[in-house]
Design an enzyme around this catalytic site. Sequence first.
Site, PDB file in Angstrom:
ATOM      1  N   GLU A  38       1.582   2.308  15.812  1.00  0.00           N
ATOM      2  CA  GLU A  38       3.015   2.019  15.687  1.00  0.00           C
ATOM      3  C   GLU A  38       3.856   2.921  16.582  1.00  0.00           C
ATOM      4  O   GLU A  38       3.845   4.137  16.439  1.00  0.00           O
ATOM      5  CB  GLU A  38       3.480   2.182  14.241  1.00  0.00           C
ATOM      6  CG  GLU A  38       4.976   1.909  14.089  1.00  0.00           C
ATOM      7  CD  GLU A  38       5.494   2.006  12.668  1.00  0.00           C
ATOM      8  OE1 GLU A  38       6.710   1.768  12.469  1.00  0.00           O
ATOM      9  OE2 GLU A  38       4.701   2.312  11.756  1.00  0.00           O
ATOM     10  N   LYS A  79      -2.175  -4.638  14.266  1.00  0.00           N
ATOM     11  CA  LYS A  79      -0.876  -4.557  13.596  1.00  0.00           C
ATOM     12  C   LYS A  79       0.059  -3.704  14.452  1.00  0.00           C
ATOM     13  O   LYS A  79       0.201  -2.501  14.228  1.00  0.00           O
ATOM     14  CB  LYS A  79      -1.014  -3.969  12.191  1.00  0.00           C
ATOM     15  CG  LYS A  79       0.306  -3.900  11.423  1.00  0.00           C
ATOM     16  CD  LYS A  79       0.114  -3.497   9.972  1.00  0.00           C
ATOM     17  CE  LYS A  79       1.456  -3.411   9.237  1.00  0.00           C
ATOM     18  NZ  LYS A  79       1.303  -3.139   7.798  1.00  0.00           N
ATOM     19  N   TYR A  98       4.455   6.794   5.096  1.00  0.00           N
ATOM     20  CA  TYR A  98       4.032   6.105   3.876  1.00  0.00           C
ATOM     21  C   TYR A  98       3.715   7.125   2.797  1.00  0.00           C
ATOM     22  O   TYR A  98       3.105   8.137   3.079  1.00  0.00           O
ATOM     23  CB  TYR A  98       2.782   5.265   4.155  1.00  0.00           C
ATOM     24  CG  TYR A  98       3.055   4.013   4.931  1.00  0.00           C
ATOM     25  CD1 TYR A  98       3.357   2.834   4.286  1.00  0.00           C
ATOM     26  CD2 TYR A  98       3.019   4.019   6.321  1.00  0.00           C
ATOM     27  CE1 TYR A  98       3.603   1.669   4.999  1.00  0.00           C
ATOM     28  CE2 TYR A  98       3.258   2.861   7.033  1.00  0.00           C
ATOM     29  CZ  TYR A  98       3.556   1.690   6.378  1.00  0.00           C
ATOM     30  OH  TYR A  98       3.802   0.541   7.087  1.00  0.00           O
ATOM     31  N   GLU A 113      -3.551  -0.194  13.831  1.00  0.00           N
ATOM     32  CA  GLU A 113      -2.092  -0.097  13.773  1.00  0.00           C
ATOM     33  C   GLU A 113      -1.573   1.091  14.595  1.00  0.00           C
ATOM     34  O   GLU A 113      -1.383   2.190  14.061  1.00  0.00           O
ATOM     35  CB  GLU A 113      -1.607   0.035  12.323  1.00  0.00           C
ATOM     36  CG  GLU A 113      -0.092   0.082  12.193  1.00  0.00           C
ATOM     37  CD  GLU A 113       0.399   0.172  10.752  1.00  0.00           C
ATOM     38  OE1 GLU A 113       1.623   0.249  10.562  1.00  0.00           O
ATOM     39  OE2 GLU A 113      -0.451   0.165   9.829  1.00  0.00           O
ATOM     40  N   ASP A 152       0.809  -1.217   0.000  1.00  0.00           N
ATOM     41  CA  ASP A 152       0.000   0.000   0.000  1.00  0.00           C
ATOM     42  C   ASP A 152       0.841   1.265   0.000  1.00  0.00           C
ATOM     43  O   ASP A 152       0.382   2.335   0.421  1.00  0.00           O
ATOM     44  CB  ASP A 152      -0.927   0.006   1.216  1.00  0.00           C
ATOM     45  CG  ASP A 152      -0.159  -0.080   2.543  1.00  0.00           C
ATOM     46  OD1 ASP A 152       0.867  -0.783   2.582  1.00  0.00           O
ATOM     47  OD2 ASP A 152      -0.598   0.540   3.529  1.00  0.00           O
ATOM     48  N   LYS A 207      -6.657  -0.555   6.421  1.00  0.00           N
ATOM     49  CA  LYS A 207      -5.523  -0.226   7.288  1.00  0.00           C
ATOM     50  C   LYS A 207      -5.470   1.278   7.540  1.00  0.00           C
ATOM     51  O   LYS A 207      -5.707   2.076   6.629  1.00  0.00           O
ATOM     52  CB  LYS A 207      -4.211  -0.670   6.649  1.00  0.00           C
ATOM     53  CG  LYS A 207      -3.038  -0.660   7.623  1.00  0.00           C
ATOM     54  CD  LYS A 207      -1.698  -0.648   6.914  1.00  0.00           C
ATOM     55  CE  LYS A 207      -1.286   0.755   6.524  1.00  0.00           C
ATOM     56  NZ  LYS A 207       0.125   0.868   6.146  1.00  0.00           N
ATOM     57  N   SER A 225       2.432  -8.615   8.820  1.00  0.00           N
ATOM     58  CA  SER A 225       1.898  -7.730   7.796  1.00  0.00           C
ATOM     59  C   SER A 225       3.066  -6.859   7.353  1.00  0.00           C
ATOM     60  O   SER A 225       3.230  -5.730   7.805  1.00  0.00           O
ATOM     61  CB  SER A 225       0.746  -6.872   8.342  1.00  0.00           C
ATOM     62  OG  SER A 225       0.277  -5.980   7.350  1.00  0.00           O
TER      63      SER A 225
END
Length: 355
Positions: free
Chosen positions: A184, A224, A355, A182, A29, A141, A294
């Site tokens: 993180e 995740k 990202y 997620e 992604d 996500k 993942s």
Amino acid sequence: MEGPKNYRDELIATAKGIASSGKGILAADESTNTIASRFKNINVENTEENRRAYRELLFKTEGLENHISGVILFDETINQSAADGTSFVDVLRNKGIYIGIKVDKGVKPLRGTDGETYTQGFDDLDVRCKKYYAQGARFAKWRAVLKISGDCPSAVSIEENTRGLARYAAICQDNGLVPIVEPEVLMDGNHSIEVSARITQRVLAATYKALHDANILLEGTLLKPNMVLAGLGGEAAPAAEVARATMTVLARTVPPAVPGITFLSGGQSEEEASKNLNAMNAGSYIRPWNVSFSYGRALQHSCLKAWQGKPENVEAARAVLMKRAEANGQAAQGKYAGSSDAAASESLFVSNYVY
């Protein structure tokens, strides 16, 4: 707990299907800007056709479904097709692979904090989720980013990001998509693994409090998280220590109603991510959830290097991808013996990764 009514059974079935033993998720992604940096490293121009060709390389790899249960796509990618005209959605569905979609729109500075962030993308999230479901997506996500530095993560950062994850999860479930949650905690810094464990536990506890408060159907979600690692500015902990710290934190915070934990690689090398995952599944730990992966960079790095943007290298690149997919499938069962491949041991860390 109420939770979603229209999609309840489907959400539970989808989450269980993705959390299949010995399988994990391929995170493909990357945004247009992110894939640009990956292509730059192999001297490939960042054009839509090159992005399409690379994703076709990944998705049409024979046997991918033996180790991959789901693939996360970017908005551009879910609308693309293989060279023979078959949509990527159909390519993956024909393999029995669940379609996922990145729905966040990146991070922005959180005012009044020391460089902390919040995740944007709520304005039309319900509309986009409904559209993606109609296109064939069945999970989504959304990445929240927290950092360890000084007084960070601050209380306001944890509150903003965990409540945001809960709001996203509710919107997804109301529109038929299983939310991957997620939160993180970045690897940046010189902190010890003990500090990482304490912060990760604090963040995950807040995440599940927020999910409970939002009436999220936990059986229709996946987590995740980051692995509990020492900051990359210090000395790396061995796999056994990473496994012990990570599984302890998860046992203290993640309800057994959650069907699967799919770790992000977070800048670890391909080999490090596989070995750490393997240690978690090989050890005698409490595992009421399927513990898998993942991975984006930790599945694609060696594959990209083998491809180099050249059509004649496609099959060789696919063989490399299958090698890493199989390695992680084995690690998800505690059966990975390790590899001596130099490319798989290269560091993939990027400071303050976006990202």
